[in-house]
Design a protein around this motif. Structure first.
Motif, PDB file in Angstrom:
ATOM      1  N   VAL A  16       2.089 -45.234 -16.635  1.00 46.71           N
ATOM      2  CA  VAL A  16       3.211 -44.335 -16.924  1.00 46.71           C
ATOM      3  C   VAL A  16       3.750 -43.751 -15.613  1.00 46.71           C
ATOM      4  O   VAL A  16       4.961 -43.697 -15.384  1.00 46.71           O
ATOM      5  N   LEU A  17       2.877 -43.329 -14.745  1.00 42.13           N
ATOM      6  CA  LEU A  17       3.297 -42.771 -13.452  1.00 42.13           C
ATOM      7  C   LEU A  17       3.999 -43.834 -12.605  1.00 42.13           C
ATOM      8  O   LEU A  17       4.977 -43.545 -11.920  1.00 42.13           O
ATOM      9  N   ARG A  18       3.505 -45.027 -12.665  1.00 42.93           N
ATOM     10  CA  ARG A  18       4.108 -46.121 -11.896  1.00 42.93           C
ATOM     11  C   ARG A  18       5.519 -46.413 -12.410  1.00 42.93           C
ATOM     12  O   ARG A  18       6.450 -46.591 -11.629  1.00 42.93           O
ATOM     13  N   LYS A  19       5.703 -46.445 -13.728  1.00 41.06           N
ATOM     14  CA  LYS A  19       7.027 -46.652 -14.302  1.00 41.06           C
ATOM     15  C   LYS A  19       7.955 -45.506 -13.908  1.00 41.06           C
ATOM     16  O   LYS A  19       9.128 -45.712 -13.611  1.00 41.06           O
ATOM     17  N   ALA A  20       7.421 -44.308 -13.910  1.00 38.25           N
ATOM     18  CA  ALA A  20       8.229 -43.132 -13.538  1.00 38.25           C
ATOM     19  C   ALA A  20       8.655 -43.238 -12.074  1.00 38.25           C
ATOM     20  O   ALA A  20       9.804 -42.918 -11.722  1.00 38.25           O
ATOM     21  N   GLN A  21       7.761 -43.690 -11.222  1.00 40.58           N
ATOM     22  CA  GLN A  21       8.110 -43.850  -9.808  1.00 40.58           C
ATOM     23  C   GLN A  21       9.173 -44.932  -9.633  1.00 40.58           C
ATOM     24  O   GLN A  21      10.100 -44.777  -8.848  1.00 40.58           O
ATOM     25  N   ILE A  22       9.059 -46.024 -10.360  1.00 39.61           N
ATOM     26  CA  ILE A  22      10.048 -47.102 -10.291  1.00 39.61           C
ATOM     27  C   ILE A  22      11.391 -46.584 -10.780  1.00 39.61           C
ATOM     28  O   ILE A  22      12.426 -46.836 -10.178  1.00 39.61           O
ATOM     29  N   ASN A  23      11.368 -45.836 -11.879  1.00 34.03           N
ATOM     30  CA  ASN A  23      12.613 -45.246 -12.383  1.00 34.03           C
ATOM     31  C   ASN A  23      13.215 -44.280 -11.365  1.00 34.03           C
ATOM     32  O   ASN A  23      14.425 -44.220 -11.190  1.00 34.03           O
ATOM     33  N   GLN A  24      12.366 -43.510 -10.702  1.00 30.61           N
ATOM     34  CA  GLN A  24      12.851 -42.545  -9.710  1.00 30.61           C
ATOM     35  C   GLN A  24      13.472 -43.287  -8.520  1.00 30.61           C
ATOM     36  O   GLN A  24      14.522 -42.889  -8.023  1.00 30.61           O
ATOM     37  N   VAL A  25      12.879 -44.367  -8.073  1.00 31.07           N
ATOM     38  CA  VAL A  25      13.436 -45.175  -6.991  1.00 31.07           C
ATOM     39  C   VAL A  25      14.785 -45.753  -7.419  1.00 31.07           C
ATOM     40  O   VAL A  25      15.754 -45.740  -6.650  1.00 31.07           O
ATOM     41  N   PHE A  26      14.861 -46.231  -8.645  1.00 27.92           N
ATOM     42  CA  PHE A  26      16.114 -46.765  -9.174  1.00 27.92           C
ATOM     43  C   PHE A  26      17.201 -45.684  -9.171  1.00 27.92           C
ATOM     44  O   PHE A  26      18.348 -45.931  -8.801  1.00 27.92           O
ATOM     45  N   VAL A  27      16.840 -44.467  -9.565  1.00 21.62           N
ATOM     46  CA  VAL A  27      17.807 -43.354  -9.569  1.00 21.62           C
ATOM     47  C   VAL A  27      18.282 -43.070  -8.146  1.00 21.62           C
ATOM     48  O   VAL A  27      19.472 -42.860  -7.905  1.00 21.62           O
ATOM     49  N   TYR A  28      17.384 -43.066  -7.176  1.00 27.12           N
ATOM     50  CA  TYR A  28      17.763 -42.828  -5.780  1.00 27.12           C
ATOM     51  C   TYR A  28      18.699 -43.918  -5.269  1.00 27.12           C
ATOM     52  O   TYR A  28      19.686 -43.643  -4.588  1.00 27.12           O
ATOM     53  N   ILE A  29      18.404 -45.154  -5.589  1.00 24.56           N
ATOM     54  CA  ILE A  29      19.254 -46.273  -5.163  1.00 24.56           C
ATOM     55  C   ILE A  29      20.646 -46.136  -5.777  1.00 24.56           C
ATOM     56  O   ILE A  29      21.660 -46.299  -5.096  1.00 24.56           O
ATOM     57  N   ALA A  31      22.070 -43.387  -6.762  1.00 26.16           N
ATOM     58  CA  ALA A  31      22.722 -42.225  -6.137  1.00 26.16           C
ATOM     59  C   ALA A  31      23.321 -42.620  -4.781  1.00 26.16           C
ATOM     60  O   ALA A  31      24.452 -42.230  -4.451  1.00 26.16           O
ATOM     61  N   VAL A  32      22.592 -43.407  -4.009  1.00 26.76           N
ATOM     62  CA  VAL A  32      23.097 -43.863  -2.708  1.00 26.76           C
ATOM     63  C   VAL A  32      24.318 -44.762  -2.895  1.00 26.76           C
ATOM     64  O   VAL A  32      25.319 -44.627  -2.184  1.00 26.76           O
ATOM     65  N   VAL A  33      24.262 -45.669  -3.854  1.00 23.37           N
ATOM     66  CA  VAL A  33      25.390 -46.567  -4.113  1.00 23.37           C
ATOM     67  C   VAL A  33      26.618 -45.774  -4.548  1.00 23.37           C
ATOM     68  O   VAL A  33      27.735 -46.001  -4.055  1.00 23.37           O
ATOM     69  N   VAL A  34      26.434 -44.824  -5.455  1.00 26.08           N
ATOM     70  CA  VAL A  34      27.558 -44.001  -5.929  1.00 26.08           C
ATOM     71  C   VAL A  34      28.124 -43.179  -4.768  1.00 26.08           C
ATOM     72  O   VAL A  34      29.346 -43.098  -4.578  1.00 26.08           O
ATOM     73  N   PHE A  39      32.380 -42.207  -0.837  1.00 24.63           N
ATOM     74  CA  PHE A  39      32.705 -42.027   0.580  1.00 24.63           C
ATOM     75  C   PHE A  39      33.741 -43.054   1.036  1.00 24.63           C
ATOM     76  O   PHE A  39      34.721 -42.706   1.683  1.00 24.63           O
ATOM     77  N   LEU A  40      33.544 -44.330   0.696  1.00 23.20           N
ATOM     78  CA  LEU A  40      34.476 -45.372   1.117  1.00 23.20           C
ATOM     79  C   LEU A  40      35.860 -45.186   0.491  1.00 23.20           C
ATOM     80  O   LEU A  40      36.876 -45.291   1.174  1.00 23.20           O
ATOM     81  N   PHE A  41      35.907 -44.909  -0.805  1.00 25.34           N
ATOM     82  CA  PHE A  41      37.195 -44.684  -1.467  1.00 25.34           C
ATOM     83  C   PHE A  41      37.877 -43.436  -0.922  1.00 25.34           C
ATOM     84  O   PHE A  41      39.086 -43.411  -0.730  1.00 25.34           O
ATOM     85  N   GLY A  42      37.113 -42.396  -0.673  1.00 23.82           N
ATOM     86  CA  GLY A  42      37.677 -41.164  -0.107  1.00 23.82           C
ATOM     87  C   GLY A  42      38.227 -41.393   1.284  1.00 23.82           C
ATOM     88  O   GLY A  42      39.321 -40.921   1.619  1.00 23.82           O
ATOM     89  N   TYR A  43      37.480 -42.123   2.103  1.00 26.31           N
ATOM     90  CA  TYR A  43      37.928 -42.439   3.460  1.00 26.31           C
ATOM     91  C   TYR A  43      39.227 -43.243   3.426  1.00 26.31           C
ATOM     92  O   TYR A  43      40.168 -42.954   4.155  1.00 26.31           O
ATOM     93  N   LYS A  44      39.275 -44.219   2.529  1.00 25.09           N
ATOM     94  CA  LYS A  44      40.476 -45.047   2.390  1.00 25.09           C
ATOM     95  C   LYS A  44      41.652 -44.198   1.912  1.00 25.09           C
ATOM     96  O   LYS A  44      42.769 -44.332   2.416  1.00 25.09           O
TER      97      LYS A  44
END
Length: 194
Positions: A16-29, A31-34, A39-44
């Protein structure tokens, strides 16, 4: 609790903890993509907004210059002086502005002073007018008689002009504003240093 139950419980907890960590990494990724996309659209969008502002500033300058020269030309001895008290604003990116009397043959150093495009326009108008007795032939034949450095997005053609210099070209260094004297002569304007 027995040893077996504890190990099963810790194994389930670990999964369960491992799945939660994977989900947390997915959320961080995500967030970075969004954030990167925003940033790119705003800059443009900001760059596009600044470009539109520069174009609007250029068009205002072009219109003001054309109106002033057109308004003063037919009024003999009417003078408009642009200086710090009566400024004609020029967009900041332009360093130099040159008025060309297309009835005068381009000087030998035209390329060095104006560049190839402006010299070609001037030469073409002069040659075309040389074969036509109409006093407005050169002015009508040209697509521009005012040139900027660096070149503007649109050609500038003001009413028929003469310049105070005998070589047919009057250049002004511009630093956000144009200081010049415009004098109406009935059939043309005389452009000179104030």
């Amino acid at each position: 609790m027995s040893q077996k139950n504890t190990s099963v419980f810790s194994l389930k907890t670990h999964r369960v903890l491992r799945k939660a960590q994977i989900n947390q990494v997915f959320v961080y990724i995500m967030a970075v993509v969004v954030f990167a996309a925003i940033f790119l659209f705003g800059y443009k969008a900001i760059n596009q907004f600044l470009d539109e502002g520069e174009k609007a500033s250029f068009i205002k300058f072009k219109t003001d210059l054309e109106k002033t020269v057109g308004r003063v030309a037919p009024k003999f001895d009417t003078v408009v002086v642009y200086n710090s008290l009566n400024p004609l604003r020029v967009p900041e990116k332009y360093e130099r502005l040159c008025f060309v009397d297309v009835d005068v043959q381009p000087p030998a150093d035209c390329l060095g002073r104006l560049g190839p495009v402006a010299c070609d326009i001037w030469e073409t108008a002069y040659i075309q007018a040389a074969s036509d007795p109409d006093v407005f032939a050169a002015w009508e034949a040209t697509e521009a008689n005012v040139f900027l450095k660096p070149a503007g997005p649109l050609p500038i053609k003001v009413y028929k002009i003469r310049v105070s210099r005998s070589d047919g070209i009057e250049c002004f260094d511009v630093h956000g504003q144009l200081d010049m004297r415009v004098e109406g002569r009935g059939s043309h304007v005389l452009i000179s240093v104030p």
